[in-house]
Write an enzyme that holds these catalytic residues in place. Structure first.
Site, PDB file in Angstrom:
ATOM      1  N   THR A 156      19.886  -0.346 -13.901  1.00 27.27           N
ATOM      2  CA  THR A 156      19.961  -1.278 -12.771  1.00 27.27           C
ATOM      3  C   THR A 156      21.011  -0.677 -11.859  1.00 27.27           C
ATOM      4  O   THR A 156      21.983  -0.067 -12.336  1.00 27.27           O
ATOM      5  CB  THR A 156      20.365  -2.707 -13.200  1.00 27.27           C
ATOM      6  OG1 THR A 156      21.675  -2.659 -13.755  1.00 27.27           O
ATOM      7  CG2 THR A 156      19.402  -3.285 -14.241  1.00 27.27           C
ATOM      8  N   HIS A 157      20.805  -0.807 -10.559  1.00 31.63           N
ATOM      9  CA  HIS A 157      21.672  -0.148  -9.567  1.00 31.63           C
ATOM     10  C   HIS A 157      21.697   1.368  -9.784  1.00 31.63           C
ATOM     11  O   HIS A 157      22.673   2.025  -9.432  1.00 31.63           O
ATOM     12  CB  HIS A 157      23.109  -0.686  -9.630  1.00 31.63           C
ATOM     13  CG  HIS A 157      23.202  -2.180  -9.686  1.00 31.63           C
ATOM     14  ND1 HIS A 157      23.387  -2.960  -8.563  1.00 31.63           N
ATOM     15  CD2 HIS A 157      23.088  -3.048 -10.734  1.00 31.63           C
ATOM     16  CE1 HIS A 157      23.416  -4.231  -8.921  1.00 31.63           C
ATOM     17  NE2 HIS A 157      23.222  -4.314 -10.235  1.00 31.63           N
ATOM     18  N   SER A 278       9.143  27.628  -3.339  1.00 26.07           N
ATOM     19  CA  SER A 278       9.900  27.804  -2.104  1.00 26.07           C
ATOM     20  C   SER A 278       9.717  29.238  -1.628  1.00 26.07           C
ATOM     21  O   SER A 278       9.569  30.154  -2.432  1.00 26.07           O
ATOM     22  CB  SER A 278      11.383  27.529  -2.384  1.00 26.07           C
ATOM     23  OG  SER A 278      12.197  28.270  -1.495  1.00 26.07           O
ATOM     24  N   LYS A 284      12.501  27.814  -7.496  1.00 26.73           N
ATOM     25  CA  LYS A 284      12.145  26.431  -7.203  1.00 26.73           C
ATOM     26  C   LYS A 284      10.742  26.053  -7.649  1.00 26.73           C
ATOM     27  O   LYS A 284       9.783  26.793  -7.451  1.00 26.73           O
ATOM     28  CB  LYS A 284      12.245  26.163  -5.682  1.00 26.73           C
ATOM     29  CG  LYS A 284      13.628  26.229  -5.118  1.00 26.73           C
ATOM     30  CD  LYS A 284      14.611  25.209  -5.704  1.00 26.73           C
ATOM     31  CE  LYS A 284      14.304  23.784  -5.319  1.00 26.73           C
ATOM     32  NZ  LYS A 284      14.574  23.532  -3.918  1.00 26.73           N
ATOM     33  N   GLU A 291       6.736  13.749  -3.573  1.00 28.00           N
ATOM     34  CA  GLU A 291       7.449  13.542  -2.300  1.00 28.00           C
ATOM     35  C   GLU A 291       6.487  13.077  -1.211  1.00 28.00           C
ATOM     36  O   GLU A 291       6.799  12.198  -0.416  1.00 28.00           O
ATOM     37  CB  GLU A 291       8.131  14.835  -1.857  1.00 28.00           C
ATOM     38  CG  GLU A 291       9.243  15.272  -2.789  1.00 28.00           C
ATOM     39  CD  GLU A 291       9.653  16.704  -2.502  1.00 28.00           C
ATOM     40  OE1 GLU A 291      10.454  16.908  -1.587  1.00 28.00           O
ATOM     41  OE2 GLU A 291       9.151  17.618  -3.188  1.00 28.00           O
ATOM     42  N   TYR A 318     -13.462 -12.602  20.376  1.00 26.74           N
ATOM     43  CA  TYR A 318     -13.414 -11.144  20.388  1.00 26.74           C
ATOM     44  C   TYR A 318     -12.696 -10.644  21.634  1.00 26.74           C
ATOM     45  O   TYR A 318     -12.931 -11.123  22.747  1.00 26.74           O
ATOM     46  CB  TYR A 318     -14.836 -10.539  20.342  1.00 26.74           C
ATOM     47  CG  TYR A 318     -14.789  -9.016  20.381  1.00 26.74           C
ATOM     48  CD1 TYR A 318     -14.606  -8.284  19.216  1.00 26.74           C
ATOM     49  CD2 TYR A 318     -14.859  -8.331  21.594  1.00 26.74           C
ATOM     50  CE1 TYR A 318     -14.517  -6.890  19.249  1.00 26.74           C
ATOM     51  CE2 TYR A 318     -14.766  -6.944  21.639  1.00 26.74           C
ATOM     52  CZ  TYR A 318     -14.593  -6.233  20.462  1.00 26.74           C
ATOM     53  OH  TYR A 318     -14.493  -4.861  20.500  1.00 26.74           O
ATOM     54  N   GLN A 323     -11.155  -3.246  18.702  1.00 26.01           N
ATOM     55  CA  GLN A 323     -11.735  -1.943  18.376  1.00 26.01           C
ATOM     56  C   GLN A 323     -10.681  -1.010  17.754  1.00 26.01           C
ATOM     57  O   GLN A 323     -11.017  -0.129  16.975  1.00 26.01           O
ATOM     58  CB  GLN A 323     -12.310  -1.318  19.657  1.00 26.01           C
ATOM     59  CG  GLN A 323     -12.875   0.070  19.480  1.00 26.01           C
ATOM     60  CD  GLN A 323     -13.547   0.559  20.757  1.00 26.01           C
ATOM     61  OE1 GLN A 323     -14.533  -0.002  21.182  1.00 26.01           O
ATOM     62  NE2 GLN A 323     -13.002   1.593  21.359  1.00 26.01           N
TER      63      GLN A 323
HETATM   64  N1  ARG Z   1     -16.933  -0.762  20.080  1.00 25.96           N
HETATM   65  C1  ARG Z   1     -16.633  -2.153  19.946  1.00 25.96           C
HETATM   66  C2  ARG Z   1     -15.714  -2.391  18.751  1.00 25.96           C
HETATM   67  O1  ARG Z   1     -15.699  -1.614  17.862  1.00 25.96           O
HETATM   68  C3  ARG Z   1     -17.875  -2.923  19.745  1.00 25.96           C
HETATM   69  C4  ARG Z   1     -17.786  -4.360  20.146  1.00 25.96           C
HETATM   70  C5  ARG Z   1     -17.957  -4.463  21.570  1.00 25.96           C
HETATM   71  N2  ARG Z   1     -18.129  -5.779  21.991  1.00 25.96           N
HETATM   72  C6  ARG Z   1     -18.033  -6.095  23.233  1.00 25.96           C
HETATM   73  N3  ARG Z   1     -18.165  -7.328  23.550  1.00 25.96           N
HETATM   74  N4  ARG Z   1     -17.797  -5.174  24.156  1.00 25.96           N
HETATM   75  O2  ARG Z   1     -14.992  -3.363  18.699  1.00 25.96           O
END
Ligand code: ARG
Length: 458
Positions: A156-157, A278, A284, A291, A318, A323
């Site tokens: 620990t620590h 290395s 090495k 890493e 949306y 995207q």
């Molecule tokens: N290329 C867009 C994406 O991956 C597709 C969806 C586009 N929709 C829109 N209403 N323009 O999100």
């Protein structure tokens, strides 16, 4: 060529700089199988509800399969003006079967399409990560029997604390990756909901059957609110979080074994296949895989941040920002998959440096707490026992001997309760054998947990 999403309302073409700026095909081409699968299910549903004929469905399905094999063979040309994988596939369909192809997008938007595709993709990718995590658990479990003879310091620590059996460490990692698998399964339930049929944002006036497409696409359920679904990326955030926790566990393990493989520790030897040399220091052998596992985990965690920031100010539903969700998500999966594929063989192939561990095991008074608990059992209050053992350890330090080599009369000078039998709990091996509690490093407990995991992973 004009993009199929550019309707009659447009009088100007798209500026080429925007096309290059807005394309997503360079990364979302990875969704082509999922996109085609989704489209075939959608078309089948359209035929079932009478929005297209069954002949049209057959034509669409067969042509989509053809397009899929061309994509498998990397033979479909990429065109930035078609923006994304969804339009590439649809345009290829229209190029081949004309108006019948133009019916596929009935009662669908790219908004629900992209969400559906990515859900299918993530679902599959989560299953692959789960299999890799299981393989890593097996690699740790596979060491347990043969490493049962090794007692190793717990820290620990990063200071020596108490002695444990080496398999206690291996089981600790098995538990961590076990929780990762649970998180992954839980996250998968929310990924595994069908977005298809919410269309752009409000649903559709057409008589679709969302349950049918959900069934065909093996989703557990359909989402309940079109606004929510069109905007929802929670399932991606969760996925990126689960991957970040996995990356964090891998990074901690890598760090530990980097330290363990130094000359200073010399607890473990990493297989040379996973080390590099290395260019200037001929002696090495560097643990680069470990890493880079530690280093690359930063990317996975960074990707989680990117996704959090991406969605945090978006109004429903949306928005094109979304995207940008795919590059970080894909990168997290790729990175974690690569780390896991290397971790398992390193765990299986590394060698504990038994002599080196044993030669310094009695340094650091790993048995001091065991001595304190021995005294508690003799009726000494804990705070007093703690104080007395501290003084005894101080005495042993001055003489530069381990507790087990300290003469009885010296110990008795500090605490008269001590008798001969104390030596049964001193020394790291005795100390390990003295443990009894559930989940401790007591050999019986460790064997119990090994058996439990052997059954789980059978
Ligand atoms: N290329 C867009 C994406 O991956 C597709 C969806 C586009 N929709 C829109 N209403 N323009 O999100």
């Amino acid at each position: 060529m004009k993009s199929p999403s550019r309707s009659g309302v447009f009088q100007a073409g798209t500026d080429e700089r925007l096309e290059a700026f807005a394309e997503s095909i360079s990364f979302d081409h990875r969704l082509y199988r999922q996109d085609i699968r989704g489209s075939i299910a959608h078309a089948e549903m359209l035929a079932t509800v009478g929005l297209i004929s069954s002949d049209e469905f057959t034509q669409i399905r067969d042509t989509l399969r053809e397009i899929e094999s061309e994509l498998d063979a990397d033979r479909l040309p990429i065109r930035f003006e078609l923006e994304d994988i969804h339009m590439h596939v649809e345009q290829a369909l229209i190029d081949r079967i004309g108006d019948v192809g133009r019916k596929l997008h009935t009662a669908r938007s790219r908004n629900d399409q992209v969400s559906t595709d990515i859900r299918i993709w993530i679902r599959e990718a989560l299953d692959e990560v789960d299999a890799q995590l299981e393989a890593l658990q097996r690699a740790f479990l596979g060491r347990c029997d043969s490493d049962m003879d090794v007692v190793i310091p717990a820290y620990t620590h990063l200071q020596r604390a108490q002695p444990v059996l080496a398999p206690h460490y291996w089981l600790a990692y098995i538990e961590k990756f076990g929780r990762d698998r649970e998180r992954l399964a839980d996250c998968r339930r929310r990924v595994n909901q069908s977005s298809l049929g919410v269309a752009a944002v409000a649903g559709t006036t057409l008589p679709i059957d969302r349950d049918q497409t959900a069934r065909l696409l093996e989703f557990e359920d359909v989402t309940a609110n079109s606004l929510d679904t069109s905007s929802d990326r929670d399932f991606m955030l969760e996925t990126a979080f689960v991957l970040s926790v996995i990356a964090s566990h891998l990074s901690g393990w890598a760090e530990e074994w980097i330290i363990w493989s130094t000359v200073e520790y010399n607890f473990i030897k990493i297989p040379q296949e996973f080390c590099t040399g290395s260019s200037i220091m001929p002696q090495k052998v560097n643990p680069d895989t470990l890493e880079l596992t530690r280093g690359k985990s930063a990317r996975v965690m960074g990707n989680l941040q990117t996704l959090m920031l991406l969605v945090k100010n978006l109004p429903m539903a949306y928005n094109r920002d979304l995207q940008e969700d795919k590059p970080p998500l894909f990168d997290s999966f790729d990175t974690v998959a690569a780390m896991l594929s290397l971790a398992a063989p390193i765990v299986a192939g590394s060698q504990l440096q038994r002599d080196s561990i044993a030669s310094r095991l009695e340094k650091g008074y790993l048995d001091a707490t065991t001595l304190m608990e021995w005294m508690i059992r003799k009726g000494v209050p804990q705070r007093r026992a703690h104080h007395l053992v501290g003084a005894i350890v101080g005495e042993a330090m001055q003489r530069d001997v381990p507790l087990c080599d300290l003469p009885l009369d010296i110990m008795q000078a500090h605490a008269e309760e001590i008798d001969d039998s104390v030596y049964n709990c001193l020394g790291s091996k005795n100390a390990v054998n003295a443990f009894v509690s559930y989940g401790s490093t007591a050999p019986d407990q460790v064997r119990f947990q090994m058996d439990r995991w052997k059954k789980i992973l059978a």
